[in-house]
Design a protein around this motif. Structure first.
Motif, mmCIF file in Angstrom:
data_model
loop_
_atom_site.group_PDB
_atom_site.id
_atom_site.type_symbol
_atom_site.label_atom_id
_atom_site.label_comp_id
_atom_site.label_asym_id
_atom_site.label_seq_id
_atom_site.Cartn_x
_atom_site.Cartn_y
_atom_site.Cartn_z
ATOM 1 N N HIS A 139 2.636 -1.901 -10.165
ATOM 2 C CA HIS A 139 3.375 -1.104 -11.152
ATOM 3 C C HIS A 139 2.655 -1.048 -12.496
ATOM 4 N N GLU A 189 -0.539 1.382 -11.692
ATOM 5 C CA GLU A 189 -0.289 2.696 -11.090
ATOM 6 C C GLU A 189 -0.443 3.874 -12.042
ATOM 7 N N ASP A 202 4.150 -6.325 -8.930
ATOM 8 C CA ASP A 202 4.093 -6.213 -10.389
ATOM 9 C C ASP A 202 2.742 -5.667 -10.850
ATOM 10 N N ASP A 226 5.843 8.073 -6.601
ATOM 11 C CA ASP A 226 4.845 7.104 -7.036
ATOM 12 C C ASP A 226 3.527 7.387 -6.327
#
Length: 168
Positions: free
Chosen positions: A24, A27, A21, A54
């Motif tokens: 994300h 990022e 988490d 990603d």
């Protein structure tokens, strides 16, 4: 004594989820910083976004990491030896060149990811931690490199006095 534990996950799963988490959440900022600092052409950024890549998949070859390390003008910089290859061994070697550069500039050892954290996507948040720490150390060497993430406090905050009733 018997406890009826009604948990659906264990501690390891909870910690892993928490770190994913955090990855994300951080990022997008780190990707934006990386693209800006390396002056990645807009077309390449579009390609990354169109393919849904990603940060981990973008960095997996180690090439961008080595280019990041090359922004530092330090003697015997290992990142100058990087190669563009699709062979896993060469890509892992590129990653290790960046990690050696991190050690050379003084990134704390506990903030440096392991090659497998990136290459095998074992701990994506550790890559974020390394890049944030790298940005701080790199900024001290080359002030044109911006710092990402929280800033390091230079002055310790004052310790409040003990309440009178707790003093001896």
């Amino acid at each position: 004594m018997s406890y009826n534990q009604n948990a659906f996950t264990n501690l390891d799963q909870d910690v892993t989820k928490s770190r994913i988490d955090k990855y994300h959440k951080s990022e997008p900022e780190v990707k934006q910083w990386l693209f800006k600092i390396l002056d990645v052409p807009q077309q390449d950024i579009q390609n990354y976004n169109n393919h849904g890549e990603d940060l981990i998949s973008i960095l997996k070859s180690g090439i961008l990491l080595c280019k990041l390390g090359n922004l530092l003008n330090i003697p015997q910089n290992p990142t100058t030896k990087f190669k563009n290859s699709k062979m896993p061994f060469v890509q892992m070697e590129n990653i290790s060149f960046f990690l050696k550069t991190c050690e050379m500039i003084g990134v704390p050892h506990d903030e440096i990811f392991q090659t497998v954290d990136l290459y095998d996507n074992k701990d994506p948040y550790q890559i974020i931690i390394t890049l944030i720490s790298f940005s701080r150390r790199a900024n001290e060497i080359n002030s044109s490199i911006p710092v990402i993430g929280p800033k390091v406090a230079k002055i310790k905050p004052p310790v409040p006095n003990k309440p009178i009733n707790l003093r001896s």
